[in-house]
Design an enzyme around this catalytic site. Structure first.
Site, PDB file in Angstrom:
ATOM      1  N   ASP A  45       0.812  -1.217   0.000  1.00 58.88           N
ATOM      2  CA  ASP A  45       0.000   0.000   0.000  1.00 58.88           C
ATOM      3  C   ASP A  45       0.854   1.281   0.000  1.00 58.88           C
ATOM      4  O   ASP A  45       0.409   2.321   0.440  1.00 58.88           O
ATOM      5  CB  ASP A  45      -1.001  -0.010   1.162  1.00 58.88           C
ATOM      6  N   HIS A 252      21.890   3.064 -19.557  1.00 55.93           N
ATOM      7  CA  HIS A 252      20.926   3.475 -18.537  1.00 55.93           C
ATOM      8  C   HIS A 252      21.124   2.648 -17.277  1.00 55.93           C
ATOM      9  O   HIS A 252      20.180   2.071 -16.733  1.00 55.93           O
ATOM     10  CB  HIS A 252      19.488   3.369 -19.065  1.00 55.93           C
ATOM     11  N   ASP A 269      24.988  10.694 -14.761  1.00 54.62           N
ATOM     12  CA  ASP A 269      23.993  11.262 -15.670  1.00 54.62           C
ATOM     13  C   ASP A 269      22.786  11.575 -14.789  1.00 54.62           C
ATOM     14  O   ASP A 269      22.043  10.668 -14.397  1.00 54.62           O
ATOM     15  CB  ASP A 269      23.660  10.233 -16.759  1.00 54.62           C
ATOM     16  N   ASP A 280      19.275  17.685 -17.843  1.00 49.58           N
ATOM     17  CA  ASP A 280      19.848  16.364 -18.135  1.00 49.58           C
ATOM     18  C   ASP A 280      21.334  16.563 -18.420  1.00 49.58           C
ATOM     19  O   ASP A 280      21.702  16.975 -19.514  1.00 49.58           O
ATOM     20  CB  ASP A 280      19.113  15.782 -19.357  1.00 49.58           C
ATOM     21  N   HIS A 359      24.295   5.047 -29.241  1.00 52.66           N
ATOM     22  CA  HIS A 359      23.116   5.896 -29.003  1.00 52.66           C
ATOM     23  C   HIS A 359      23.234   7.165 -29.822  1.00 52.66           C
ATOM     24  O   HIS A 359      24.288   7.447 -30.402  1.00 52.66           O
ATOM     25  CB  HIS A 359      22.946   6.210 -27.503  1.00 52.66           C
ATOM     26  N   HIS A 363      18.477  14.589 -27.820  1.00 49.02           N
ATOM     27  CA  HIS A 363      17.018  14.438 -27.734  1.00 49.02           C
ATOM     28  C   HIS A 363      16.460  15.764 -27.263  1.00 49.02           C
ATOM     29  O   HIS A 363      17.180  16.579 -26.684  1.00 49.02           O
ATOM     30  CB  HIS A 363      16.618  13.279 -26.804  1.00 49.02           C
ATOM     31  N   HIS A 370      13.132  13.068 -22.074  1.00 50.11           N
ATOM     32  CA  HIS A 370      13.157  12.841 -23.521  1.00 50.11           C
ATOM     33  C   HIS A 370      11.887  13.519 -24.022  1.00 50.11           C
ATOM     34  O   HIS A 370      10.852  12.886 -24.174  1.00 50.11           O
ATOM     35  CB  HIS A 370      13.168  11.352 -23.868  1.00 50.11           C
ATOM     36  N   GLU A 396      25.058  14.950 -26.300  1.00 55.11           N
ATOM     37  CA  GLU A 396      25.629  13.967 -25.382  1.00 55.11           C
ATOM     38  C   GLU A 396      26.345  12.797 -26.076  1.00 55.11           C
ATOM     39  O   GLU A 396      25.920  11.648 -25.951  1.00 55.11           O
ATOM     40  CB  GLU A 396      24.537  13.419 -24.453  1.00 55.11           C
ATOM     41  N   TYR A 400      32.324   4.095 -25.241  1.00 56.32           N
ATOM     42  CA  TYR A 400      32.186   3.075 -24.191  1.00 56.32           C
ATOM     43  C   TYR A 400      33.011   1.862 -24.589  1.00 56.32           C
ATOM     44  O   TYR A 400      32.740   1.231 -25.617  1.00 56.32           O
ATOM     45  CB  TYR A 400      30.713   2.686 -24.034  1.00 56.32           C
ATOM     46  N   ARG A 418      30.708   9.794 -21.225  1.00 58.23           N
ATOM     47  CA  ARG A 418      29.666  10.560 -21.931  1.00 58.23           C
ATOM     48  C   ARG A 418      29.699  11.974 -21.349  1.00 58.23           C
ATOM     49  O   ARG A 418      29.905  12.133 -20.138  1.00 58.23           O
ATOM     50  CB  ARG A 418      28.288   9.917 -21.738  1.00 58.23           C
ATOM     51  N   GLU A 420      27.419  15.500 -21.428  1.00 57.28           N
ATOM     52  CA  GLU A 420      26.092  15.954 -21.875  1.00 57.28           C
ATOM     53  C   GLU A 420      25.747  17.331 -21.333  1.00 57.28           C
ATOM     54  O   GLU A 420      25.853  17.579 -20.136  1.00 57.28           O
ATOM     55  CB  GLU A 420      25.025  14.951 -21.384  1.00 57.28           C
TER      56      GLU A 420
HETATM   57  N1  GLY Z   1      19.495  11.041 -19.201  1.00 52.17           N
HETATM   58  C1  GLY Z   1      19.311   9.798 -19.809  1.00 52.17           C
HETATM   59  C2  GLY Z   1      19.121   9.861 -21.272  1.00 52.17           C
HETATM   60  O1  GLY Z   1      19.198  10.905 -21.873  1.00 52.17           O
HETATM   61  O2  GLY Z   1      18.807   8.862 -21.878  1.00 52.17           O
HETATM   62 MN    MN Z   2      20.090  12.783 -22.152  1.00 49.82          MN
END
Ligand code: GLY
Ligand code: MN
Length: 452
Positions: A45, A252, A269, A280, A359, A363, A370, A396, A400, A418, A420
């Site tokens: 709950d 992620h 991140d 972000d 990637h 975005h 996103h 970004e 890797y 990365r 960003e």
């Molecule tokens: N901050 C995570 C991504 O841009 O996917």
């Molecule tokens: Mn991002």
């Protein structure tokens, strides 16, 4: 009751009017519904903290669950209605005494600028009445399956009551029009997003200042998020990614449960949600406070690629232009570091870089991390959309090198980088909203010490 709306009631009314105007370009008479979402159980709950659907939030500023808005336009006449949870001052579980004050039906119209309000428990009657008045219904299928079913059942009922003759003749999606509107931020929204990025930058700086070998990643996340809250952000914009060493190669990564060691780079991140708007930011720094030569080399290639991408941001260019600029530099780096023993040209042409940056570079950013909005033209998917003043996007790029990747020279294995930033497209070029966050090797090493 203090609603703490980030914008005036007038602004929200203007947003709804603007949307109705857009929707009426193709439909003379319509009703559009938007749902806030409901609380979601975490276990037994206990619930996850509630965050309203961003389209709903954009149109209302209201952060109460179980709320539906109805926007109607018939010819030139508009009508707006909001279904809310009724007030309940009883001692029953679920009442305001247990769960907190609610806006309620009486207060909602004035507080949120709607023509009328109703008890959400009576939604079926009200929604069916609205539906039976216009031939087009705007509803975004696929986000709330329970509501998708309710909507279909209501349409069916309206038609049944009309002796089986269709009243709702078209069902259309309101989101493409709304997301185009959301994609261009006003100066008021930009001010909030700048603040969101500044608060997030402080979190990253605090992490650099406080990280010590032997801490768990989640303890470092706590230092980041402490600054978010201190800066007026109630929640992180998404689950903070705090990934040391090889964990950084999981894009992620969410476990955040590894102990950090000297000699590793940590990737964070993390972004704040400030008055609904996300930042972000990704930064990487050495646990010891000093980059090793191979770490520095990889870092500087990613940085060079990120700066090249930022410089490509300006109005009128393709959304993917910064990505192409970033990738070109990464190809050069992969060749120079002999990670791929091919020329930059061949690496680019054959797309070999994708092995180490799986990637995209950007975005949209806004109420959603996103943020909604397309990247390719709907009418011609081979063509990308153009950047416009008021757009906010992330830049970004990353590289890797997994610790078990035998293709990579040993010195580089286990390094994931990365970088960003959040970038506003201005009238002539760009503005980096997250520029207060250290980024060069020198600035990062300086931010890493002395420890707090
Ligand atoms: N901050 C995570 C991504 O841009 O996917
Ligand atoms: Mn991002």
């Amino acid at each position: 009751m203090n609603l703490n709306l980030p914008f005036s009631v007038k602004t929200y009314r203007q947003r709804r009017d603007r949307l109705m105007k857009e929707l009426s370009k193709n439909e003379q008479s319509f009703t559009a519904f938007f749902w806030s979402g409901s609380e979601i159980v975490r276990n037994y709950d206990s619930h996850f903290p509630f965050r309203a659907n961003s389209d709903f939030l954009y149109l209302t500023g209201c952060s109460e669950p179980d709320t539906l808005i109805l926007l109607q336009k018939i010819g030139n006449k508009t009508r707006t209605s909001i279904g809310v949870r009724p007030r309940d001052l009883s001692h029953e579980r679920g009442s305001e005494i247990w769960e907190g004050e609610r806006l309620g039906v009486e207060r909602a119209p004035k507080a949120l600028g709607f023509d009328e309000a109703f008890d959400i428990h009576k939604v079926q009657t009200i929604a069916e009445k609205y539906m039976s008045q216009a031939p087009t219904l705007f509803w975004g299928f696929g986000e709330y399956p329970e509501w998708d079913q309710k909507i279909v059942a209501m349409i069916s009922k309206v038609h049944h009551n009309n002796r089986g003759i269709a009243i709702v003749k078209n069902i259309r999606d309101p989101r493409p029009a709304l997301h185009e509107i959301r994609k261009v931020k006003t100066s008021e929204e930009v001010a909030i997003m700048r603040r969101s990025a500044e608060v997030a930058a402080r979190g990253h700086i605090r992490a650099m200042r406080t990280t010590k070998a032997g801490q768990f990643e989640y303890q470092i996340a706590a230092e980041v998020e402490r600054e978010f809250k201190k800066g007026g952000s109630e929640f992180p914009a998404y689950g903070s990614i705090v990934a040391t060493g090889n964990n950084a190669c999981t894009l992620h990564y969410r476990a955040n449960n590894t102990k950090v060691k000297d000699g590793e780079i940590i990737l964070i991140d993390a972004g704040a949600e400030y008055q609904g708007y996300a930042s972000d930011i990704t930064r990487c720094y050495p646990i010891s406070g000093k980059f090793s030569p191979p770490q520095k080399e990889v870092y500087n290639w990613v940085l060079k690629s990120q700066i090249a991408a930022i410089k490509a941001v300006k109005p009128g260019v393709d959304f993917f232009k910064p990505h192409i600029a970033a990738v070109k530099v990464l190809c050069e780096g992969l060749s120079k570091m002999k990670i791929i023993k091919q020329s930059p040209k061949v690496i680019l042409k054959k797309g070999l870089w994708k092995n180490f940056m799986p990637h995209g570079t950007s975005h949209w950013l806004g109420l959603d991390v996103h943020d909604r909005g397309v990247y390719k033209r709907v009418e011609n998917p081979s063509e990308s959309v153009k950047l416009m003043p008021g757009n906010v996007l992330t830049i970004e790029p990353g590289l890797y090198f997994r610790k078990d990747d035998k293709r990579v020279p040993a010195a580089y294995r286990g390094i994931g980088i990365r970088i960003e930033d959040d970038v506003l497209v201005t009238k002539k070029s760009y503005d980096v909203l997250s520029e207060s966050c250290p980024k060069t090797v020198e600035d990062i090493e300086a931010a890493c010490g002395p420890k707090l």
